[in-house]
Design a protein around this motif. Structure first.
Motif, PDB file in Angstrom:
ATOM      1  N   VAL A 169      -0.791  -4.783  -5.375  1.00 57.08           N
ATOM      2  CA  VAL A 169      -0.722  -4.863  -4.082  1.00 57.08           C
ATOM      3  C   VAL A 169      -1.315  -3.747  -2.978  1.00 57.08           C
ATOM      4  O   VAL A 169      -1.253  -2.676  -3.685  1.00 57.08           O
ATOM      5  N   ARG A 170      -1.928  -4.343  -2.073  1.00 60.71           N
ATOM      6  CA  ARG A 170      -2.339  -3.095  -1.262  1.00 60.71           C
ATOM      7  C   ARG A 170      -1.412  -2.467  -0.396  1.00 60.71           C
ATOM      8  O   ARG A 170      -0.526  -3.347   0.308  1.00 60.71           O
ATOM      9  N   LEU A 171      -1.425  -1.151  -0.579  1.00 63.51           N
ATOM     10  CA  LEU A 171      -0.328  -0.354   0.650  1.00 63.51           C
ATOM     11  C   LEU A 171      -1.384   0.434   1.467  1.00 63.51           C
ATOM     12  O   LEU A 171      -2.126   0.967   0.973  1.00 63.51           O
ATOM     13  N   LEU A 172      -0.973   0.065   2.781  1.00 64.59           N
ATOM     14  CA  LEU A 172      -1.908   0.905   3.714  1.00 64.59           C
ATOM     15  C   LEU A 172      -0.954   1.826   4.747  1.00 64.59           C
ATOM     16  O   LEU A 172       0.196   1.086   5.232  1.00 64.59           O
ATOM     17  N   VAL A 173      -1.207   2.809   4.959  1.00 68.34           N
ATOM     18  CA  VAL A 173      -0.541   3.825   5.965  1.00 68.34           C
ATOM     19  C   VAL A 173      -1.497   4.124   7.163  1.00 68.34           C
ATOM     20  O   VAL A 173      -2.658   4.652   6.855  1.00 68.34           O
ATOM     21  N   THR A 174      -0.936   3.809   8.271  1.00 72.67           N
ATOM     22  CA  THR A 174      -1.780   4.262   9.482  1.00 72.67           C
ATOM     23  C   THR A 174      -0.970   4.794  10.637  1.00 72.67           C
ATOM     24  O   THR A 174       0.465   4.569  10.598  1.00 72.67           O
TER      25      THR A 174
END
Length: 203
Positions: A169-174
């Motif tokens: 699972v890709r986790l992205l924080v921005t």
């Protein structure tokens, strides 16, 4: 020889207001308008060197854990519920298809205790497609950070993006927050509860 009744040193009096025409009134308004706008703008703005700030107590608030549990019921991948610190507030949770590529994204927005905004995106889309969906382009990677033993690739741009692959699972924080708050959300996501794909919400 003629007699001038006006004393030589008497100042010239301005015309009465009733004598002012439309042209003079429009000119006065055009002179005052920039001053009013400038004063109004200064009264509403504050200087924020690290990016825009949001009043942590203002704006909408949602029950992120409940909405993420509901999203997990339909998501084709495991969804994590971040254990964010006290004082953080979630203002939005949604689920959507990743543009330009296969995959689904579950998004959760947070306002930190310092008034900065962060977004967590969880997805089964390929990393490049997910970054493009969030940022509108794929900026060059600028480095790698380690959070809790997990490798996060850092992308530059108007706002930084951190991306990690955890169990497929890709986790992205921005967002507009600083590195410390990025780390806090990354740690909270890794430490939070993980709901397997298709988990029904609690009754």
């Amino acid at each position: 020889m003629t007699f001038d009744p006006t004393p030589p040193h008497e100042p010239r009096r301005p015309p009465p207001r009733s004598a002012l025409g439309p042209r003079q009134l429009v000119g006065a308004i055009l002179v005052l308008l920039p001053v009013v706008l400038l004063l109004g703008g200064l009264s509403r703005c504050s200087f924020a060197p690290g990016g825009p700030e949001i009043d942590p107590s203002a704006g909408p608030a949602v029950d992120a854990p409940a909405l993420l549990r509901d999203a997990a019921r339909l998501a084709p991948f495991a969804v994590r519920i971040p254990a964010v610190p006290p004082g953080w507030r979630s203002n939005a949770v949604d689920r959507a298809t990743v543009a330009g590529g296969p995959g689904t994204a579950v998004r959760a927005g947070y306002v930190t205790g310092a008034g900065r905004y962060l977004e967590l995106v969880q997805s089964d889309a390929p990393e490049e497609a997910l970054v493009r969906d969030v940022a509108g382009t794929v900026p060059p990677p600028t480095g790698v950070v380690d959070v809790g033993g997990t490798r996060w690739v850092v992308y530059g741009g108007d706002e930084a993006l951190w991306v990690a692959d955890v169990a497929g699972v890709r986790l992205l924080v921005t967002g507009s927050a600083g590195e410390d708050e990025f780390r806090t959300l990354a740690e909270a996501t890794l430490a939070g509860e993980t709901l397997p794909a298709g988990t029904p919400p609690p009754r």
